[in-house]
Design a protein around this motif. Structure first.
Motif, mmCIF file in Angstrom:
data_model
loop_
_atom_site.group_PDB
_atom_site.id
_atom_site.type_symbol
_atom_site.label_atom_id
_atom_site.label_comp_id
_atom_site.label_asym_id
_atom_site.label_seq_id
_atom_site.Cartn_x
_atom_site.Cartn_y
_atom_site.Cartn_z
ATOM 1 N N ARG A 190 -91.852 13.236 -42.507
ATOM 2 C CA ARG A 190 -92.958 12.381 -41.772
ATOM 3 C C ARG A 190 -93.669 13.053 -40.730
ATOM 4 N NH1 ARG A 190 -87.670 9.649 -41.029
ATOM 5 N NH2 ARG A 190 -86.645 10.221 -39.070
ATOM 6 N N ARG B 234 -85.521 6.793 -25.719
ATOM 7 C CA ARG B 234 -84.137 7.235 -25.961
ATOM 8 C C ARG B 234 -83.175 7.013 -24.888
ATOM 9 N NH1 ARG B 234 -84.391 13.063 -29.401
ATOM 10 N NH2 ARG B 234 -85.862 11.994 -31.009
ATOM 11 N N ASN C 98 -90.484 8.722 -27.635
ATOM 12 C CA ASN C 98 -89.138 9.300 -27.123
ATOM 13 C C ASN C 98 -88.699 8.601 -25.769
ATOM 14 O OD1 ASN C 98 -89.737 12.647 -28.656
ATOM 15 N ND2 ASN C 98 -88.651 10.904 -29.248
ATOM 16 N N ARG D 197 -92.876 20.900 -40.148
ATOM 17 C CA ARG D 197 -91.682 19.991 -39.318
ATOM 18 C C ARG D 197 -90.361 20.343 -40.015
ATOM 19 N NH1 ARG D 197 -91.167 13.712 -38.012
ATOM 20 N NH2 ARG D 197 -89.140 13.955 -37.209
ATOM 21 N N PHE E 113 -95.005 19.779 -30.665
ATOM 22 C CA PHE E 113 -94.637 18.351 -30.519
ATOM 23 C C PHE E 113 -93.440 18.523 -29.536
ATOM 24 C CE2 PHE E 113 -94.691 13.767 -32.376
ATOM 25 C CZ PHE E 113 -95.164 13.451 -31.243
ATOM 26 N N ASP F 251 -88.000 19.121 -34.652
ATOM 27 C CA ASP F 251 -87.230 18.238 -34.865
ATOM 28 C C ASP F 251 -85.861 18.775 -35.325
ATOM 29 O OD1 ASP F 251 -86.396 15.681 -34.679
ATOM 30 O OD2 ASP F 251 -86.706 15.234 -37.047
ATOM 31 N N SER G 139 -94.358 11.180 -37.473
ATOM 32 C CA SER G 139 -93.977 10.852 -36.422
ATOM 33 C C SER G 139 -94.999 10.546 -35.322
ATOM 34 C CB SER G 139 -92.724 11.312 -35.997
ATOM 35 O OG SER G 139 -91.618 11.439 -36.965
HETATM 36 C C1 IPE Z 1 -90.692 13.673 -33.253
HETATM 37 O O1 IPE Z 1 -89.258 13.784 -33.753
HETATM 38 C C2 IPE Z 1 -91.173 14.052 -31.800
HETATM 39 C C3 IPE Z 1 -90.940 15.486 -31.462
HETATM 40 C C4 IPE Z 1 -90.069 16.197 -32.081
HETATM 41 C C5 IPE Z 1 -91.135 15.515 -30.159
HETATM 42 P P1 IPE Z 1 -88.528 12.398 -33.376
HETATM 43 O O2 IPE Z 1 -86.885 12.709 -33.792
HETATM 44 O O3 IPE Z 1 -88.813 11.626 -32.395
HETATM 45 O O4 IPE Z 1 -89.078 11.549 -34.754
HETATM 46 P P2 IPE Z 1 -88.393 10.387 -35.550
HETATM 47 O O5 IPE Z 1 -87.960 9.389 -34.585
HETATM 48 O O6 IPE Z 1 -87.031 11.000 -36.424
HETATM 49 O O7 IPE Z 1 -89.456 9.847 -36.728
#
Ligand code: IPE
Ligand code: IPE
Ligand code: MG
Length: 241
Positions: free
Chosen positions: A182, A66, A63, A176, A57, A15, A184
């Motif tokens: 979290r 988006r 996603n 993460r 991930f 992330d 997610s």
């Molecule tokens: C989780 O990250 C998904 C990936 C890394 C592919 P997100 O950015 O989509 O998660 P949230 O929306 O902050 O929870």
């Protein structure tokens, strides 16, 4: 760090790509491109550290919501990775698996995923699971639906075996990046006893040293799986350690 303390399976929520780009006044997709560079380096470093399974991930079920430009940029990046990165993985002993709902992907990309898996099927140095259009809830639901369709009883064991990640043991360590604490919708079932590690670094900045820090943190933990500390390491062992 002792060899025994190296996790067998590391899973990563990569992330922070968007923020990395936005802070540089660049389009978000530029952050995802940079994130791919970070992933390439991370995969190599995992191999060097003796990690046997890396699960990442890359695109969540959510996603899709988006902006269209970002979603199409991510699909293009996947196609690019299939063309450019897979030949390299093949020579490096990496076996790739794509984990997620493929129905929504284009025919060309779907064929590319099958080809990449076939091309690397003979490799065994490191298993690399790319979660794309993946969600933990999707996985549990699809596993339950498959069992129900076959008239099989739904038990912990049968459900576990029907999950999309049934070919590997549960992750020992889930990392993460990007500062959020979290999951997610990542590996909801498999995370039951995983150690969690959160880094404030944005994914494009998560380098070899950052991974080593996470591994050192993991090595210092005591995994108890519901037991007591004394059951895990009797007092005599502790004095010796
Ligand atoms: C989780 O990250 C998904 C990936 C890394 C592919 P997100 O950015 O989509 O998660 P949230 O929306 O902050 O929870
Ligand atoms: C994670 O980075 C990659 C994907 C979700 C595809 P983000 O794109 O979520 O980056 P931030 O969280 O917006 O910085
Ligand atoms: Mg994010």
């Amino acid at each position: 760090m002792t060899q025994g303390a190296i996790p067998n399976h590391v899973a990563i929520v990569m992330d922070g790509n968007g923020r990395w780009a936005t802070r540089r006044y660049m389009p978000r997709v530029a952050g995802h491109k940079k994130g791919m560079d970070a992933l390439r380096a991370c995969l190599r470093h995992c191999g060097e550290r003796g990690i046997k399974v890396l699960t990442v991930f890359a695109f969540s079920s959510e996603n899709w919501n988006r902006p269209a430009e970002e979603v199409s940029g991510l699909m293009e990046l996947l196609a690019l990775a299939l063309a450019r990165e897979v030949p390299q993985l093949k020579t490096e002993g990496v076996r790739v698996h794509f984990v997620g709902d493929r129905d929504a992907l284009s025919d060309k990309v779907r064929a590319g995923l099958v080809q990449a898996e076939a091309d690397t099927a003979g490799n065994s140095r490191l298993v690399f699971n790319v979660c794309f259009n993946y969600g933990g809830r999707w996985d549990i639901a699809q596993a339950a639906a498959r069992l129900a369709a076959k008239g099989e009883a739904i038990t912990e064991r049968s459900l576990d075996a029907a999950l999309a990640l049934a070919h590997v043991a549960a992750p020992d360590l889930i990392i993460r990046t990007g500062g959020e604490r979290r999951l997610s919708n990542f590996l909801l079932w498999q995370a039951a006893y995983s150690e969690l590690y959160f880094s404030d670094k944005l994914w494009p900045e998560f380098d070899d040293a950052a991974l080593d820090e996470a591994l050192a943190d993991y090595a210092a933990r005591e995994r108890r799986f519901g037991l007591t500390s004394e059951q895990i390491a009797p007092a005599a062992d502790r004095k010796a350690a």
